[in-house]
Design a protein around this motif. Structure first.
Motif, PDB file in Angstrom:
ATOM      1  N   SER A 139       4.090   9.307   9.021  1.00 45.79           N
ATOM      2  CA  SER A 139       4.544   9.430   7.642  1.00 45.79           C
ATOM      3  C   SER A 139       4.703   8.043   7.030  1.00 45.79           C
ATOM      4  CB  SER A 139       5.882  10.169   7.590  1.00 45.79           C
ATOM      5  OG  SER A 139       6.504   9.985   6.327  1.00 45.79           O
ATOM      6  N   ALA A 140       4.098   7.833   5.872  1.00 50.84           N
ATOM      7  CA  ALA A 140       4.191   6.540   5.200  1.00 50.84           C
ATOM      8  C   ALA A 140       5.574   6.276   4.636  1.00 50.84           C
ATOM      9  CB  ALA A 140       3.153   6.458   4.075  1.00 50.84           C
TER      10      ALA A 140
ATOM     11  N   LEU B 235       0.824  -1.217   0.000  1.00 40.63           N
ATOM     12  CA  LEU B 235       0.000   0.000   0.000  1.00 40.63           C
ATOM     13  C   LEU B 235       0.855   1.263   0.000  1.00 40.63           C
ATOM     14  CD1 LEU B 235      -2.648  -1.181   2.637  1.00 40.63           C
ATOM     15  CD2 LEU B 235      -2.903  -1.136   0.144  1.00 40.63           C
ATOM     16  N   CYS B 236       2.108   1.125  -0.426  1.00 40.91           N
ATOM     17  CA  CYS B 236       3.039   2.251  -0.537  1.00 40.91           C
ATOM     18  C   CYS B 236       3.504   2.761   0.830  1.00 40.91           C
ATOM     19  CB  CYS B 236       2.447   3.393  -1.356  1.00 40.91           C
ATOM     20  SG  CYS B 236       2.039   2.932  -3.055  1.00 40.91           S
TER      21      CYS B 236
ATOM     22  N   ALA C 265      -3.299   4.361   4.445  1.00 43.24           N
ATOM     23  CA  ALA C 265      -3.692   3.112   5.093  1.00 43.24           C
ATOM     24  C   ALA C 265      -3.841   3.334   6.585  1.00 43.24           C
ATOM     25  CB  ALA C 265      -2.666   2.013   4.835  1.00 43.24           C
ATOM     26  N   GLU C 266      -4.575   2.445   7.227  1.00 38.39           N
ATOM     27  CA  GLU C 266      -4.700   2.421   8.683  1.00 38.39           C
ATOM     28  C   GLU C 266      -4.289   1.048   9.189  1.00 38.39           C
ATOM     29  OE1 GLU C 266      -8.106   2.425  12.228  1.00 38.39           O
ATOM     30  OE2 GLU C 266      -8.686   2.910  10.161  1.00 38.39           O
TER      31      GLU C 266
ATOM     32  N   ALA D 254       8.496   2.461   7.905  1.00 33.70           N
ATOM     33  CA  ALA D 254       7.270   2.986   8.489  1.00 33.70           C
ATOM     34  C   ALA D 254       6.361   1.852   8.964  1.00 33.70           C
ATOM     35  CB  ALA D 254       6.539   3.864   7.483  1.00 33.70           C
ATOM     36  N   ALA D 255       6.296   0.773   8.200  1.00 34.05           N
ATOM     37  CA  ALA D 255       5.489  -0.371   8.607  1.00 34.05           C
ATOM     38  C   ALA D 255       5.994  -0.927   9.929  1.00 34.05           C
ATOM     39  CB  ALA D 255       5.514  -1.447   7.526  1.00 34.05           C
ATOM     40  N   ARG D 256       7.298  -1.075  10.035  1.00 29.48           N
ATOM     41  CA  ARG D 256       7.890  -1.614  11.267  1.00 29.48           C
ATOM     42  C   ARG D 256       7.638  -0.674  12.452  1.00 29.48           C
ATOM     43  NH1 ARG D 256      12.398  -2.423   9.450  1.00 29.48           N
ATOM     44  NH2 ARG D 256      12.258  -4.671   9.134  1.00 29.48           N
ATOM     45  N   LYS D 257       7.814   0.635  12.230  1.00 28.90           N
ATOM     46  CA  LYS D 257       7.615   1.590  13.320  1.00 28.90           C
ATOM     47  C   LYS D 257       6.162   1.615  13.797  1.00 28.90           C
ATOM     48  CE  LYS D 257      11.459   4.802  12.651  1.00 28.90           C
ATOM     49  NZ  LYS D 257      11.861   6.216  12.443  1.00 28.90           N
TER      50      LYS D 257
END
Length: 251
Positions: A128-129, A101-102, A186-187, A107-110
């Motif tokens: 921030s993504a 989802l970009c 995304a959420e 950022a995903a890990r954080k």
């Protein structure tokens, strides 16, 4: 003549109000017709008083009339359920799916680490993504409010989905509103309820993806992360999340 609608919001804490450092127990939010107001308030009070996170001694209820012409109507996000047998598998799935989802790997890990470390998160973290930096002012979080279902809309949706429940009803309404927010990509969410381990990732692009086992039973951690694009205008985003009334309708 259109029926009068009210925004009803509840939050409960133990040890004083949230602002005074109280421990968050429960929250609830919906948009309902005036004739259903009493029943909904009773449901929210029961949620506040009978919750597995603790014994609330601070309960705040806010009821606010919403002008019908201000309400936006949108369909619910499509729902699918991923497969995950345990927490590590669930979080690995979340890591990989967010990147589709970009959302950057960092950022995903954080986002996952943030939710895993929080047991008293006030509102959603805006992140921030690309960098994973938290952008919500003072790191206090932002609450999305003023959303709910039309009665017919939810009845139609529930008749087609075996997962229908009060918890899913509320979560899907919130996720649908957030997915339509400007700048939100995304959420990521899992509940801070120690008895509930399923979470989700939602987006306007792909819908609402339920992920079993994003934490282990007995864990009080949880919350929400809203991932936003680099061109985010925080004032515009926050205004939408807090003020724009949304009704979910099956169309």
């Amino acid at each position: 003549m259109q029926e009068e609608m009210f925004s009803v919001r509840m939050r409960a804490a133990e040890g004083g109000s949230h602002e005074d450092g109280g421990f968050h127990i429960s929250g609830g939010e919906t948009l309902v017709a005036k004739r259903s107001l009493e029943a909904v308030v009773q449901e929210l009070l029961q949620k506040a008083l009978l919750h597995s996170r603790g014994d609330a001694d601070f309960i705040q209820l806010v009821m606010e009339r919403i002008a019908p012409h201000e309400i936006l109507r949108v369909p619910p996000l499509p729902v699918i359920t991923a497969t995950a047998e345990h927490m590590h598998e669930g979080r690995l799935y979340a890591m990989r799916y967010l990147q589709t989802l970009c959302i950057s790997e960092q950022a995903a890990r954080k986002g996952i680490e943030l939710l895993a470390s929080q047991t008293n998160l006030r509102g959603a973290a805006i992140m921030s993504a690309s960098s994973g930096e938290r952008l919500d002012a003072g790191l206090q979080g932002v609450r999305a409010t003023r959303m709910g279902w039309t009665e017919d809309g939810y009845k139609q949706w529930a008749s087609r989905h075996t997962i229908a429940s009060p918890r899913i009803k509320e979560a899907l309404a919130l996720a649908t509103k957030v997915a339509h927010a400007p700048f939100v990509l995304a959420e990521l969410c899992w509940s801070d309820d120690p008895e509930y381990v399923t979470g989700y990732i939602s987006s306007l692009k792909e819908g609402y993806v339920r992920i079993p086992h994003l934490k282990e039973k007995g864990d009080f951690s949880g919350g929400r992360v809203f991932y936003v694009s680099d061109d985010v205008q925080l004032e515009e985003l926050t205004s939408y999340l807090k003020k724009t009334p949304i009704l979910i309708d099956k169309r």
